[in-house]
Design an enzyme around this catalytic site. Structure first.
Site, PDB file in Angstrom:
ATOM      1  N   ASP A  62       0.847  -1.202   0.000  1.00  0.00           N
ATOM      2  CA  ASP A  62       0.000   0.000   0.000  1.00  0.00           C
ATOM      3  C   ASP A  62       0.883   1.253   0.000  1.00  0.00           C
ATOM      4  OD1 ASP A  62       0.830  -0.151   2.623  1.00  0.00           O
ATOM      5  OD2 ASP A  62      -1.173   0.029   3.505  1.00  0.00           O
ATOM      6  N   SER A  63       2.208   1.052  -0.025  1.00  0.00           N
ATOM      7  CA  SER A  63       3.135   2.160  -0.289  1.00  0.00           C
ATOM      8  C   SER A  63       2.844   2.761  -1.663  1.00  0.00           C
ATOM      9  CB  SER A  63       4.592   1.678  -0.235  1.00  0.00           C
ATOM     10  OG  SER A  63       4.765   0.534  -1.046  1.00  0.00           O
ATOM     11  N   ASP A  96      -1.160  -6.052  -0.299  1.00  0.00           N
ATOM     12  CA  ASP A  96      -1.441  -5.453   1.005  1.00  0.00           C
ATOM     13  C   ASP A  96      -2.934  -5.221   1.189  1.00  0.00           C
ATOM     14  OD1 ASP A  96       0.749  -5.150   2.636  1.00  0.00           O
ATOM     15  OD2 ASP A  96       1.282  -3.150   1.900  1.00  0.00           O
ATOM     16  N   LYS A 117      -1.149  -9.398   2.735  1.00  0.00           N
ATOM     17  CA  LYS A 117      -0.370  -8.938   3.899  1.00  0.00           C
ATOM     18  C   LYS A 117      -1.216  -7.946   4.684  1.00  0.00           C
ATOM     19  CE  LYS A 117       3.346  -6.042   3.608  1.00  0.00           C
ATOM     20  NZ  LYS A 117       2.853  -4.881   4.381  1.00  0.00           N
ATOM     21  N   GLU A 162      -1.203  -5.487   8.546  1.00  0.00           N
ATOM     22  CA  GLU A 162      -0.352  -4.925   9.591  1.00  0.00           C
ATOM     23  C   GLU A 162      -0.945  -5.179  10.984  1.00  0.00           C
ATOM     24  OE1 GLU A 162       0.339  -0.771   8.763  1.00  0.00           O
ATOM     25  OE2 GLU A 162       1.132  -1.191   6.764  1.00  0.00           O
ATOM     26  N   GLU A 215       9.530  -4.235  10.271  1.00  0.00           N
ATOM     27  CA  GLU A 215       9.987  -2.967   9.684  1.00  0.00           C
ATOM     28  C   GLU A 215      10.546  -2.030  10.751  1.00  0.00           C
ATOM     29  OE1 GLU A 215       7.249  -1.115   6.969  1.00  0.00           O
ATOM     30  OE2 GLU A 215       8.403   0.748   6.897  1.00  0.00           O
TER      31      GLU A 215
HETATM   32  O1  KIV Z   1       3.585  -1.115   1.569  1.00  0.00           O
HETATM   33  C1  KIV Z   1       4.753  -1.545   1.491  1.00  0.00           C
HETATM   34  O2  KIV Z   1       5.480  -1.300   0.527  1.00  0.00           O
HETATM   35  C2  KIV Z   1       5.239  -2.366   2.582  1.00  0.00           C
HETATM   36  C3  KIV Z   1       6.703  -2.672   2.602  1.00  0.00           C
HETATM   37  C4  KIV Z   1       7.472  -1.473   2.933  1.00  0.00           C
HETATM   38  C5  KIV Z   1       7.010  -3.796   3.518  1.00  0.00           C
HETATM   39  O3  KIV Z   1       4.486  -2.746   3.419  1.00  0.00           O
END
Ligand code: KIV
Length: 270
Positions: free
Chosen positions: A39-40, A78, A108, A110, A177
């Protein structure tokens, strides 16, 4: 080779973020083990200040493009902010959408102990889950900024407990992280599942980086843990400048880029 087999054999796992078809294809051809549609994308693709505004539709749209480009690598998408925190039901429905519409192999999310019911339910539904603890960007406002996590005894113990909890809930891997190397080493030693580090030293079972950071394509903010392997941003800017110059001067397009037509056809049009 599965993630678990890699850990058992002591082979380091590689993960990179990607958000589109052509980048995913290049990474896949280069041999990366896993591609994370992070989600970056909110920061590096959409220009937001954080990841909070990223939607399920964003993740599905970009995830499906990456999945079309990745033939070998495991694609992980994510779960965006508030797509799983709200309830176990929401978590399963949204993880299902990411797999069904985004075509990923895993999701993924969090968090530690507080999201274990969600992890267990998603895994029970047949969807592999990668957990993410430490500096979790969706909680940036609760942390009060991008800060290293787990430095006090209490915070370090909590992270260790979180790591064990997500493993016990069924996660197949965990991203850690921005935590101290020695704490990441201890978590890696204690867990059966692979620990993928970002800003957590080289003792983890694998590493992940945001590709724009690695290629020097994103300059808004560069964390200490990033290593720049190339300066693609400068190469791109140089090419853009050259294009602007050549279009201006008429040097581009030249004869080799033109389509031809018979002169007698064109003469009839005058
Ligand atoms: O969103 C993302 O890119 C991430 C990585 C930095 C692990 O969660």
């Amino acid at each position: 080779m599965t993630f678990l087999q890699a850990k058992e054999k002591g082979e380091k796992l590689t993960m990179l973020t990607a958000y589109d078809y052509s980048t995913a294809k290049l990474m896949d051809e280069a041999g990366v083990n896993s591609i994370l549609v992070g989600d970056s994308l909110g920061n590096v693709m959409l220009g937001y200040e954080d990841t909070i505004s990223v939607t399920m539709e964003d993740m599905i749209h970009h995830g499906a493009a990456v999945a079309r480009g990745a033939k070998e690598a495991l694609v992980i998408i994510d779960m965006p902010f508030m797509s799983y925190q709200t309830s176990v039901y929401d978590a399963v429905v949204n993880a299902g959408r990411l797999m069904k519409e985004g075509r990923c192999g895993a999701v993924k999310l969090e968090g530690g102990q507080e999201v274990c019911p969600q992890i267990k339910a998603i895994v029970d539904a047949g969807i592999p889950v990668c957990a993410h603890i430490g500096l979790t960007p969706q909680s940036i406002h609760a942390f009060g900024g991008f800060k290293v996590q787990g430095k006090s005894e209490e915070a370090a113990r909590k992270l260790l407990e979180d790591a064990e909890a997500v493993q016990n809930a069924g996660a197949f891997a965990v991203v850690v992280e921005a935590i101290p190397k020695k704490l990441a080493d201890l978590i890696t030693e204690k867990l059966r599942i692979p620990v993928i580090g970002i800003g957590a030293g080289n003792g983890c079972d694998g590493q992940v980086l945001v590709y724009q950071d690695l290629l020097g394509m994103f300059s808004d903010f560069t964390p200490k843990f990033v290593k720049r392997y190339a300066n693609v941003g400068e190469v791109m800017k140089g090419a853009f400048r050259e294009y602007i110059k050549e279009v201006g001067s008429g040097a581009f397009p030249s004869e080799e880029h033109e389509y031809k037509i018979d002169d007698d056809v064109i003469e009839k049009l005058y």
